[in-house]
Design a protein around this motif. Structure first.
Motif, short mmCIF file in Angstrom:
data_model
loop_
_atom_site.label_atom_id
_atom_site.label_comp_id
_atom_site.label_asym_id
_atom_site.label_seq_id
_atom_site.Cartn_x
_atom_site.Cartn_y
_atom_site.Cartn_z
N ALA A 1 -25.04 0.14 -1.32
CA ALA A 1 -25.20 0.67 -2.66
C ALA A 1 -23.97 1.44 -3.10
CB ALA A 1 -26.44 1.56 -2.73
N VAL A 2 -23.43 2.29 -2.21
CA VAL A 2 -22.25 3.08 -2.56
C VAL A 2 -21.04 2.18 -2.75
CG1 VAL A 2 -20.65 4.84 -1.70
CG2 VAL A 2 -23.12 5.16 -1.43
N ALA A 3 -20.92 1.13 -1.94
CA ALA A 3 -19.82 0.18 -2.11
C ALA A 3 -19.91 -0.53 -3.46
CB ALA A 3 -19.82 -0.84 -0.97
N CYS A 4 -21.12 -0.92 -3.85
CA CYS A 4 -21.31 -1.56 -5.16
C CYS A 4 -20.96 -0.59 -6.29
CB CYS A 4 -22.74 -2.04 -5.31
SG CYS A 4 -23.15 -3.47 -4.28
N LEU A 5 -21.33 0.67 -6.13
CA LEU A 5 -21.01 1.66 -7.16
C LEU A 5 -19.51 1.84 -7.29
CD1 LEU A 5 -21.89 3.87 -9.14
CD2 LEU A 5 -22.05 5.44 -7.20
N TRP A 6 -18.82 1.90 -6.16
CA TRP A 6 -17.36 2.05 -6.18
C TRP A 6 -16.69 0.86 -6.86
CZ3 TRP A 6 -13.56 -0.48 -2.92
CH2 TRP A 6 -12.27 0.04 -3.07
N LEU A 7 -17.13 -0.35 -6.52
CA LEU A 7 -16.56 -1.55 -7.14
C LEU A 7 -16.90 -1.63 -8.62
CD1 LEU A 7 -17.18 -4.20 -4.33
CD2 LEU A 7 -14.99 -3.21 -5.04
N GLY B 1 -24.25 12.05 -1.46
CA GLY B 1 -23.26 12.96 -2.03
C GLY B 1 -22.06 12.22 -2.58
N THR B 2 -21.64 11.16 -1.89
CA THR B 2 -20.54 10.33 -2.40
C THR B 2 -20.94 9.64 -3.70
OG1 THR B 2 -19.78 9.95 -0.14
CG2 THR B 2 -18.97 8.45 -1.83
N ALA B 3 -22.17 9.13 -3.74
CA ALA B 3 -22.65 8.49 -4.96
C ALA B 3 -22.70 9.49 -6.12
CB ALA B 3 -24.04 7.89 -4.72
N ARG B 4 -23.03 10.74 -5.80
CA ARG B 4 -23.07 11.77 -6.85
C ARG B 4 -21.70 11.97 -7.50
NH1 ARG B 4 -22.23 14.86 -10.13
NH2 ARG B 4 -23.30 16.78 -10.75
N ARG B 5 -20.65 11.79 -6.73
CA ARG B 5 -19.30 11.95 -7.28
C ARG B 5 -18.88 10.76 -8.13
NH1 ARG B 5 -15.04 13.64 -2.85
NH2 ARG B 5 -13.83 13.77 -4.79
N ARG C 1 -17.22 0.85 -10.65
CA ARG C 1 -16.33 1.76 -11.36
C ARG C 1 -14.95 1.13 -11.56
NH1 ARG C 1 -14.76 6.16 -9.16
NH2 ARG C 1 -14.89 7.62 -10.92
N LEU C 2 -14.52 0.33 -10.58
CA LEU C 2 -13.19 -0.29 -10.68
C LEU C 2 -13.18 -1.47 -11.64
CD1 LEU C 2 -11.98 -0.25 -6.95
CD2 LEU C 2 -11.32 1.29 -8.81
N ARG C 3 -14.23 -2.29 -11.59
CA ARG C 3 -14.23 -3.55 -12.32
C ARG C 3 -15.09 -3.52 -13.59
NH1 ARG C 3 -15.15 -7.75 -7.21
NH2 ARG C 3 -13.41 -7.00 -5.92
N LEU C 4 -15.88 -2.46 -13.74
CA LEU C 4 -16.81 -2.37 -14.89
C LEU C 4 -17.70 -3.61 -14.95
CD1 LEU C 4 -14.39 -0.93 -17.61
CD2 LEU C 4 -15.96 0.31 -16.11
N ASP C 5 -18.23 -3.96 -13.79
CA ASP C 5 -19.05 -5.16 -13.66
C ASP C 5 -20.52 -4.78 -13.73
OD1 ASP C 5 -20.42 -7.44 -12.88
OD2 ASP C 5 -18.89 -8.03 -11.43
N PRO C 6 -21.27 -5.29 -14.72
CA PRO C 6 -22.69 -4.94 -14.83
C PRO C 6 -23.54 -5.45 -13.66
CG PRO C 6 -22.12 -6.65 -16.41
CD PRO C 6 -20.84 -6.16 -15.83
N VAL C 7 -23.13 -6.57 -13.05
CA VAL C 7 -23.88 -7.09 -11.91
C VAL C 7 -23.79 -6.11 -10.73
CG1 VAL C 7 -24.06 -8.97 -10.24
CG2 VAL C 7 -23.56 -9.47 -12.64
N LEU C 8 -22.60 -5.63 -10.46
CA LEU C 8 -22.42 -4.65 -9.40
C LEU C 8 -23.16 -3.35 -9.71
CD1 LEU C 8 -18.64 -5.18 -8.58
CD2 LEU C 8 -20.58 -5.74 -7.11
N LEU C 9 -23.19 -3.00 -10.98
CA LEU C 9 -23.89 -1.77 -11.37
C LEU C 9 -25.37 -1.88 -11.09
CD1 LEU C 9 -23.38 0.99 -12.63
CD2 LEU C 9 -23.81 -0.02 -14.87
N TRP C 10 -25.95 -3.05 -11.41
CA TRP C 10 -27.37 -3.24 -11.12
C TRP C 10 -27.63 -3.36 -9.62
CZ3 TRP C 10 -31.56 -2.25 -13.66
CH2 TRP C 10 -31.51 -2.15 -15.05
#
Length: 213
Positions: free
Chosen positions: A4-10, A72-76, A12-21
């Motif tokens: 989940a955290v890896a998807c969140l990080w990606l 905590g990382t996801a919170r950032r 943020r980089l790519r602005l990909d809605p699939v990764l966000l979901w």
């Protein structure tokens, strides 16, 4: 949780809605699993568990501290959501898991294999809980001021008040005479100091926010 955290990080980089979901779904499932099952239903106190005899470097680290660090990382990084609820939930998840972890570590120190029931808790262990929880509450307060997060400040102050009530009502019941008086005075002075710091720094931050607005 790591996925989940890896998807969140990606995301943020790519602005990909699939990764966000992907982050939203996998992160929600991980939070439900670790809090609902590991923390409350299937914890080492509810059932006898061998998490290892070493302090800190044991199964509790993997079960609670690592998920707390991930939350905590996801919170950032959750600013991409542009949602106060998302920031609140990730911060709350991290705080709850960290609190559960330090509490279980105290229990593990006195009962490495979690064989005894909660009714078999000595005075020293009770004092240790109070000390560790007080440090945790102060840490939440400091992080709340540093990160300008009101939720963390409120949670820290609430935990400090709970610890103070525990010390007054439970821990000091066995103390007598001058030692009990000095303990009350010392705890009261510490509480006044925390209250002053909370009002002072909280008031200063509100003034800064009003000026910037």
């Amino acid at each position: 949780g790591a996925f989940a955290v890896a998807c969140l990080w990606l995301a943020r980089l790519r602005l990909d809605p699939v990764l966000l979901w992907a982050w939203r779904l996998s992160g929600s499932l991980a939070a439900i699993l670790v809090i609902g099952l590991q923390a409350f239903l299937l914890n080492p106190i509810a059932q006898v568990a061998d998490v290892g005899a070493l302090p800190i470097l044991n199964g509790l680290l993997v079960a609670y501290a690592v998920p707390a660090a991930l939350a905590g990382t996801a919170r950032r990084w959750v600013d991409i959501e542009n949602s106060e609820a998302a920031r609140l939930l990730t911060g709350l998840t991290a705080s709850v898991l960290a609190f559960v972890y330090v509490s279980f570590e105290v229990r593990h120190f006195y009962d490495p294999y979690f064989e005894n029931s909660l009714s078999v808790v000595g005075d020293v262990e009770l004092y240790t809980y109070s000390f560790v929880w007080l440090l945790f509450g102060v840490a939440l307060l400091a992080m709340g001021f540093w990160r300008e997060a009101p939720a963390l400040r409120h949670a820290g102050m609430a935990l400090v008040c709970v610890v103070v009530a525990k010390v007054f009502l439970i821990d000091m019941s066995g103390l007598q005479g001058l030692l009990r008086v000095m303990s009350f005075l010392g705890l009261g002075a510490a509480l006044l100091g925390l209250g002053y710091a909370y009002r002072r720094f909280g008031f200063d931050q509100r003034q800064i926010q009003r000026r910037s607005a």
